[in-house]
Design an enzyme around this catalytic site. Structure first.
Site, PDB file in Angstrom:
ATOM      1  CG  ASP A   1      66.100  21.345  58.067  1.00 52.25           C
ATOM      2  OD1 ASP A   1      65.900  20.873  59.196  1.00 52.25           O
ATOM      3  OD2 ASP A   1      65.936  22.557  57.794  1.00 52.25           O
ATOM      4  CB  SER A   2      68.005  17.456  61.912  1.00 49.52           C
ATOM      5  OG  SER A   2      67.198  16.366  61.516  1.00 49.52           O
TER       6      SER A   2
ATOM      7  CG  ASP B   1      62.384  19.678  57.336  1.00 58.00           C
ATOM      8  OD1 ASP B   1      61.313  20.294  57.407  1.00 58.00           O
ATOM      9  OD2 ASP B   1      63.252  19.713  58.232  1.00 58.00           O
TER      10      ASP B   1
ATOM     11  CE  LYS C   1      59.640  19.599  60.247  1.00 58.74           C
ATOM     12  NZ  LYS C   1      60.274  20.943  60.245  1.00 58.74           N
TER      13      LYS C   1
ATOM     14  CD  GLU D   1      62.700  25.081  60.514  1.00 63.93           C
ATOM     15  OE1 GLU D   1      63.056  26.241  60.834  1.00 63.93           O
ATOM     16  OE2 GLU D   1      63.435  24.092  60.647  1.00 63.93           O
TER      17      GLU D   1
ATOM     18  CD  GLU E   1      63.196  22.140  67.167  1.00 58.87           C
ATOM     19  OE1 GLU E   1      62.746  22.111  66.006  1.00 58.87           O
ATOM     20  OE2 GLU E   1      64.396  21.934  67.451  1.00 58.87           O
TER      21      GLU E   1
HETATM   22  O1  KIV Z   1      64.889  18.642  60.910  1.00 58.92           O
HETATM   23  C1  KIV Z   1      64.423  18.082  61.912  1.00 58.92           C
HETATM   24  O2  KIV Z   1      64.882  17.021  62.347  1.00 58.92           O
HETATM   25  C2  KIV Z   1      63.299  18.715  62.581  1.00 58.92           C
HETATM   26  C3  KIV Z   1      62.853  18.106  63.862  1.00 58.92           C
HETATM   27  C4  KIV Z   1      63.687  18.635  64.951  1.00 58.92           C
HETATM   28  C5  KIV Z   1      61.408  18.315  64.091  1.00 58.92           C
HETATM   29  O3  KIV Z   1      62.765  19.660  62.094  1.00 58.92           O
END
Ligand code: KIV
Length: 285
Positions: A44-45, A83, A112, A114, A181
């Site tokens: 989600d970055s 994510d 994934k 969080e 992280e």
């Molecule tokens: O969204 C993302 O890129 C992340 C990484 C920093 C692990 O969660």
């Protein structure tokens, strides 16, 4: 099925370091797969590095599905991990399941989330359904507002306990790996020794089972990179130089050169054809 499966990732713990990278579109994912990445991750970055947001809180399921489809089309070997964005799994388990299914149907091999302990029920449910899950603890960017920004985690007793609790809960619920992280390296080492599933660090030092970096940070495309990033290239600088050269050549007329266009060799032939075309157009009016 792709070559790298969650089972293979688990088997790599203690034997071979896991290399993970984010990618958000087809060409990047093609390159990442050819470079031999183990996990290609639609993080989600993307809210920040692709869409220019200040944080990841506005990323939607629609965006994640859209980008997951593009990445999944490119990847033949690596595990494709997607994510779950903020708000897509916290409300209740059913909502989380529905959204995880959307990402799997878009082509992801795993999702994934969080956090860890707080979402153990959801993780267990997804794993039972057959959806592999990676957890994420330490700095969890979706808690940006509560944390008061992005900062190093694991300095206090409470934070160490929370990180360990998350990792253990994820292991128990059946997650196949956990991202750590921006934690102190000692904390990441402790977690890596304490759990049987692989730990994948980002800004968490060397004592983990693998590393993940964000595509734009590693390649030098994004300007606001976190302090733990190693830039392996200055692709942003290269793109800028190329664009400046292009601009200059457009302004000076140097581009396009003779090899970049086609013209009639027989100019009389062209004049006759042009005349006929103009006359026909005139008749139409
Ligand atoms: O969204 C993302 O890129 C992340 C990484 C920093 C692990 O969660």
């Amino acid at each position: 099925m792709r070559e790298i499966t969650p089972r293979k990732i688990i088997e790599m713990k203690g034997k071979e370091k896991i290399a993970m990278i984010t990618a958000y579109d087809y060409p990047s994912a093609l390159i990442a797969d050819k470079a031999g990445m183990d996990i290609i991750f639609i993080g989600d970055s993307l809210g920040m590095v692709v869409y220019g947001e200040e944080n990841t809180l506005n990323v939607t399921m629609e965006q994640m599905v859209f980008h997951t489809k593009a990445v999944a089309r490119a990847v033949k070997r690596a595990l494709v991990l997607a994510d779950m964005p903020f708000g897509s799994y916290e409300v209740d388990t059913e909502d989380g399941v529905r959204n995880a299914v959307r990402l799997i149907q878009a082509g992801a091999d795993a999702v994934k989330i969080e956090g860890g302990y707080d979402h153990r029920k959801l993780v267990r449910k997804l794993v039972r359904m057959g959806i592999p899950v990676m957890g994420h603890t330490g700095l969890t960017p979706q808690r940006y507002l509560r944390l008061g920004g992005y900062r190093l985690m694991g300095e206090t007793d409470d934070e160490i306990e929370e990180i360990l609790r998350d990792a253990r809960a994820l292991e128990k619920a059946g997650a196949f790996a956990v991202v750590l992280e921006f934690t102190l390296a000692d904390v990441a080492k402790l977690v890596t020794e304490e759990v049987s599933i692989p730990t994948i660090g980002i800004g968490a030092g060397p004592y983990v089972d693998g590393q993940v970096l964000v595509w734009h940070d590693l390649l030098g495309i994004y300007e606001n990179t976190p302090p733990f990033v190693k830039k392996y290239a200055d692709i942003g600088g290269m793109i800028r130089l190329a664009l400046e050269n292009y601009r200059e050549e457009v302004k000076s007329g140097e581009f396009p050169a003779r090899e970049h266009y086609w013209e009639f060799l027989d100019k009389d032939d062209f004049r006759r054809k042009a005349q006929r075309a103009l006359e026909r157009l005139g008749e139409d009016d």
